[in-house]
Design a protein around this motif. Structure first.
Motif: not given
Length: 91
Positions: A62-91
């Motif tokens: 998927i190019e980083k462009d101004n085409h409309p995003l389509q519904p579906g599943n997307y997969y992150i491919v990280a070329t630099g190794g690990h991916v870290y997910n932020h955890i947000f908590m709302v109080q």
């Protein structure tokens, strides 16, 4: 509202390419969201050690462009190794 109840309405889902069964996030797609917007959203919730790109279910990059995003599943491919997910908590 439980996390499962919130994710039920999503029509865009985000996974890591190395673990395609664990959902990292997603959204309910509305008019005006572009591929570039989605990349920006991913950069807010995920920390990368290097570059990354997104693929769709068919393996197309998927190019980083101004085409409309389509519904579906997307997969992150990280070329630099690990991916870290932020955890947000709302109080």
């Amino acid at each position: 509202m439980s996390p499962l109840a919130r994710s039920g309405g999503r029509n865009v889902r985000l996974y890591g390419a190395n673990d395609p069964t664990t959902e990292l996030g997603g959204l309910f797609l509305t008019n005006g969201i572009t591929n570039a917007n989605f990349y920006s959203m991913v950069e807010i919730i995920i920390i990368f050690k290097g570059e990354f790109f997104l693929r769709d279910e068919g393996g197309t990059i998927i190019e980083k462009d101004n085409h409309p995003l389509q519904p579906g599943n997307y997969y992150i491919v990280a070329t630099g190794g690990h991916v870290y997910n932020h955890i947000f908590m709302v109080q």
